[in-house]
Scaffold this motif. Sequence first.
Motif, PDB file in Angstrom:
ATOM      1  N   LYS A  11       0.817  -1.220   0.000  1.00 48.31           N
ATOM      2  CA  LYS A  11       0.000   0.000   0.000  1.00 48.31           C
ATOM      3  C   LYS A  11       0.845   1.263   0.000  1.00 48.31           C
ATOM      4  O   LYS A  11       0.315   2.363   0.125  1.00 48.31           O
ATOM      5  N   GLY A  12       2.174   1.127  -0.110  1.00 51.85           N
ATOM      6  CA  GLY A  12       3.038   2.302  -0.205  1.00 51.85           C
ATOM      7  C   GLY A  12       3.783   2.660   1.064  1.00 51.85           C
ATOM      8  O   GLY A  12       4.528   3.633   1.086  1.00 51.85           O
ATOM      9  N   TYR A  13       3.571   1.907   2.127  1.00 48.02           N
ATOM     10  CA  TYR A  13       4.275   2.189   3.375  1.00 48.02           C
ATOM     11  C   TYR A  13       5.736   1.781   3.240  1.00 48.02           C
ATOM     12  O   TYR A  13       6.069   0.859   2.509  1.00 48.02           O
ATOM     13  N   GLY A  14       6.578   2.483   3.955  1.00 50.97           N
ATOM     14  CA  GLY A  14       7.991   2.147   4.016  1.00 50.97           C
ATOM     15  C   GLY A  14       8.445   2.174   5.455  1.00 50.97           C
ATOM     16  O   GLY A  14       7.748   2.669   6.346  1.00 50.97           O
ATOM     17  N   LEU A  15       9.629   1.642   5.693  1.00 53.63           N
ATOM     18  CA  LEU A  15      10.163   1.590   7.044  1.00 53.63           C
ATOM     19  C   LEU A  15      10.790   2.940   7.396  1.00 53.63           C
ATOM     20  O   LEU A  15      11.702   3.410   6.722  1.00 53.63           O
ATOM     21  N   THR A  16      10.276   3.560   8.443  1.00 56.87           N
ATOM     22  CA  THR A  16      10.790   4.836   8.921  1.00 56.87           C
ATOM     23  C   THR A  16      11.528   4.602  10.231  1.00 56.87           C
ATOM     24  O   THR A  16      10.989   3.980  11.139  1.00 56.87           O
ATOM     25  N   THR A  17      12.753   5.086  10.297  1.00 55.03           N
ATOM     26  CA  THR A  17      13.565   4.971  11.499  1.00 55.03           C
ATOM     27  C   THR A  17      13.928   6.374  11.950  1.00 55.03           C
ATOM     28  O   THR A  17      14.429   7.169  11.164  1.00 55.03           O
ATOM     29  N   ALA A  18      13.657   6.674  13.215  1.00 52.87           N
ATOM     30  CA  ALA A  18      13.944   8.007  13.760  1.00 52.87           C
ATOM     31  C   ALA A  18      14.880   7.875  14.956  1.00 52.87           C
ATOM     32  O   ALA A  18      14.691   7.008  15.809  1.00 52.87           O
ATOM     33  N   GLU A  19      15.887   8.724  14.989  1.00 53.94           N
ATOM     34  CA  GLU A  19      16.766   8.836  16.142  1.00 53.94           C
ATOM     35  C   GLU A  19      16.390  10.122  16.860  1.00 53.94           C
ATOM     36  O   GLU A  19      16.517  11.215  16.299  1.00 53.94           O
ATOM     37  N   ILE A  20      15.885   9.983  18.067  1.00 57.74           N
ATOM     38  CA  ILE A  20      15.360  11.110  18.828  1.00 57.74           C
ATOM     39  C   ILE A  20      16.364  11.492  19.908  1.00 57.74           C
ATOM     40  O   ILE A  20      16.758  10.649  20.717  1.00 57.74           O
ATOM     41  N   PHE A  21      16.794  12.737  19.894  1.00 57.39           N
ATOM     42  CA  PHE A  21      17.691  13.255  20.920  1.00 57.39           C
ATOM     43  C   PHE A  21      16.853  14.076  21.892  1.00 57.39           C
ATOM     44  O   PHE A  21      16.089  14.947  21.477  1.00 57.39           O
ATOM     45  N   TYR A  22      16.994  13.776  23.163  1.00 60.18           N
ATOM     46  CA  TYR A  22      16.208  14.489  24.171  1.00 60.18           C
ATOM     47  C   TYR A  22      17.077  14.781  25.387  1.00 60.18           C
ATOM     48  O   TYR A  22      18.081  14.134  25.633  1.00 60.18           O
ATOM     49  N   ARG A  23      16.660  15.791  26.132  1.00 57.22           N
ATOM     50  CA  ARG A  23      17.382  16.178  27.347  1.00 57.22           C
ATOM     51  C   ARG A  23      16.834  15.398  28.534  1.00 57.22           C
ATOM     52  O   ARG A  23      15.638  15.152  28.630  1.00 57.22           O
ATOM     53  N   MET A  24      17.718  15.003  29.422  1.00 60.25           N
ATOM     54  CA  MET A  24      17.301  14.305  30.633  1.00 60.25           C
ATOM     55  C   MET A  24      16.516  15.285  31.509  1.00 60.25           C
ATOM     56  O   MET A  24      16.904  16.445  31.650  1.00 60.25           O
ATOM     57  N   PRO A  25      15.413  14.849  32.099  1.00 64.49           N
ATOM     58  CA  PRO A  25      14.583  15.768  32.889  1.00 64.49           C
ATOM     59  C   PRO A  25      15.326  16.410  34.059  1.00 64.49           C
ATOM     60  O   PRO A  25      15.150  17.594  34.316  1.00 64.49           O
ATOM     61  N   ASP A  26      16.152  15.652  34.757  1.00 71.78           N
ATOM     62  CA  ASP A  26      16.846  16.191  35.928  1.00 71.78           C
ATOM     63  C   ASP A  26      18.189  16.828  35.603  1.00 71.78           C
ATOM     64  O   ASP A  26      18.725  17.590  36.405  1.00 71.78           O
ATOM     65  N   TYR A  27      18.748  16.506  34.442  1.00 68.78           N
ATOM     66  CA  TYR A  27      20.063  17.022  34.042  1.00 68.78           C
ATOM     67  C   TYR A  27      19.939  17.588  32.630  1.00 68.78           C
ATOM     68  O   TYR A  27      20.168  16.891  31.643  1.00 68.78           O
ATOM     69  N   ARG A  28      19.568  18.839  32.510  1.00 69.18           N
ATOM     70  CA  ARG A  28      19.248  19.445  31.217  1.00 69.18           C
ATOM     71  C   ARG A  28      20.454  19.544  30.277  1.00 69.18           C
ATOM     72  O   ARG A  28      20.291  19.718  29.079  1.00 69.18           O
ATOM     73  N   ASN A  29      21.666  19.407  30.792  1.00 70.01           N
ATOM     74  CA  ASN A  29      22.851  19.471  29.933  1.00 70.01           C
ATOM     75  C   ASN A  29      23.233  18.105  29.367  1.00 70.01           C
ATOM     76  O   ASN A  29      24.182  18.006  28.601  1.00 70.01           O
ATOM     77  N   VAL A  30      22.509  17.059  29.728  1.00 75.73           N
ATOM     78  CA  VAL A  30      22.805  15.705  29.257  1.00 75.73           C
ATOM     79  C   VAL A  30      21.799  15.331  28.174  1.00 75.73           C
ATOM     80  O   VAL A  30      20.592  15.399  28.381  1.00 75.73           O
ATOM     81  N   LEU A  31      22.334  14.936  27.007  1.00 69.57           N
ATOM     82  CA  LEU A  31      21.486  14.459  25.916  1.00 69.57           C
ATOM     83  C   LEU A  31      21.465  12.936  25.926  1.00 69.57           C
ATOM     84  O   LEU A  31      22.489  12.289  26.165  1.00 69.57           O
ATOM     85  N   ASN A  32      20.312  12.377  25.636  1.00 76.07           N
ATOM     86  CA  ASN A  32      20.159  10.946  25.515  1.00 76.07           C
ATOM     87  C   ASN A  32      19.495  10.667  24.173  1.00 76.07           C
ATOM     88  O   ASN A  32      18.926  11.565  23.549  1.00 76.07           O
ATOM     89  N   THR A  33      19.544   9.428  23.708  1.00 72.68           N
ATOM     90  CA  THR A  33      18.925   9.092  22.428  1.00 72.68           C
ATOM     91  C   THR A  33      17.907   7.975  22.601  1.00 72.68           C
ATOM     92  O   THR A  33      17.989   7.154  23.521  1.00 72.68           O
ATOM     93  N   PHE A  34      16.951   7.965  21.690  1.00 77.80           N
ATOM     94  CA  PHE A  34      15.923   6.943  21.632  1.00 77.80           C
ATOM     95  C   PHE A  34      15.698   6.637  20.160  1.00 77.80           C
ATOM     96  O   PHE A  34      15.595   7.559  19.337  1.00 77.80           O
ATOM     97  N   VAL A  35      15.643   5.363  19.795  1.00 77.75           N
ATOM     98  CA  VAL A  35      15.412   4.986  18.401  1.00 77.75           C
ATOM     99  C   VAL A  35      13.989   4.459  18.265  1.00 77.75           C
ATOM    100  O   VAL A  35      13.566   3.575  19.021  1.00 77.75           O
ATOM    101  N   TRP A  36      13.240   5.012  17.311  1.00 81.13           N
ATOM    102  CA  TRP A  36      11.853   4.631  17.033  1.00 81.13           C
ATOM    103  C   TRP A  36      11.793   4.113  15.609  1.00 81.13           C
ATOM    104  O   TRP A  36      12.417   4.681  14.695  1.00 81.13           O
ATOM    105  N   GLN A  37      11.035   3.030  15.373  1.00 86.98           N
ATOM    106  CA  GLN A  37      10.934   2.464  14.033  1.00 86.98           C
ATOM    107  C   GLN A  37       9.533   1.916  13.818  1.00 86.98           C
ATOM    108  O   GLN A  37       8.984   1.225  14.685  1.00 86.98           O
ATOM    109  N   ASP A  38       8.942   2.247  12.656  1.00 86.76           N
ATOM    110  CA  ASP A  38       7.609   1.752  12.318  1.00 86.76           C
ATOM    111  C   ASP A  38       7.394   1.934  10.821  1.00 86.76           C
ATOM    112  O   ASP A  38       8.124   2.672  10.159  1.00 86.76           O
ATOM    113  N   TYR A  39       6.382   1.263  10.278  1.00 82.93           N
ATOM    114  CA  TYR A  39       6.014   1.464   8.882  1.00 82.93           C
ATOM    115  C   TYR A  39       5.159   2.714   8.794  1.00 82.93           C
ATOM    116  O   TYR A  39       4.212   2.887   9.551  1.00 82.93           O
TER     117      TYR A  39
END
Length: 89
Positions: A11-39
């Motif tokens: 139906k035209g869907y493809g695999l999308t992969t996202a690398e999300i960079f976010y700040r830690m709630p208690d330590y705003r100077n620390v970046l962390n990553t999260f990988v999300w993947q879905d069609y």
Amino acid sequence: MPQSETELMLKGYGLTTAEIFYRMPDYRNVLNTFVWQDYDLAPDHPKLFDFIDFWQSEIEGPLHSVRFTHRKMISPGEWRHITGEFSYH
């Protein structure tokens, strides 16, 4: 009823992969990553943007940036229905 991955790709869907960079709630100077993947459907990426909206409203870690890629695995023109196979030696 959930659709199979093959049905989504046809139906035209493809695999999308996202690398999300976010700040830690208690330590705003620390970046962390999260990988999300879905069609998902390009170029609008409704599932990815729904997930980003969910993140911003429900998760405490503020987003820094999002980097994503999209790849179609197959297109409808590449699919052939085969009912049998013969081997000749």
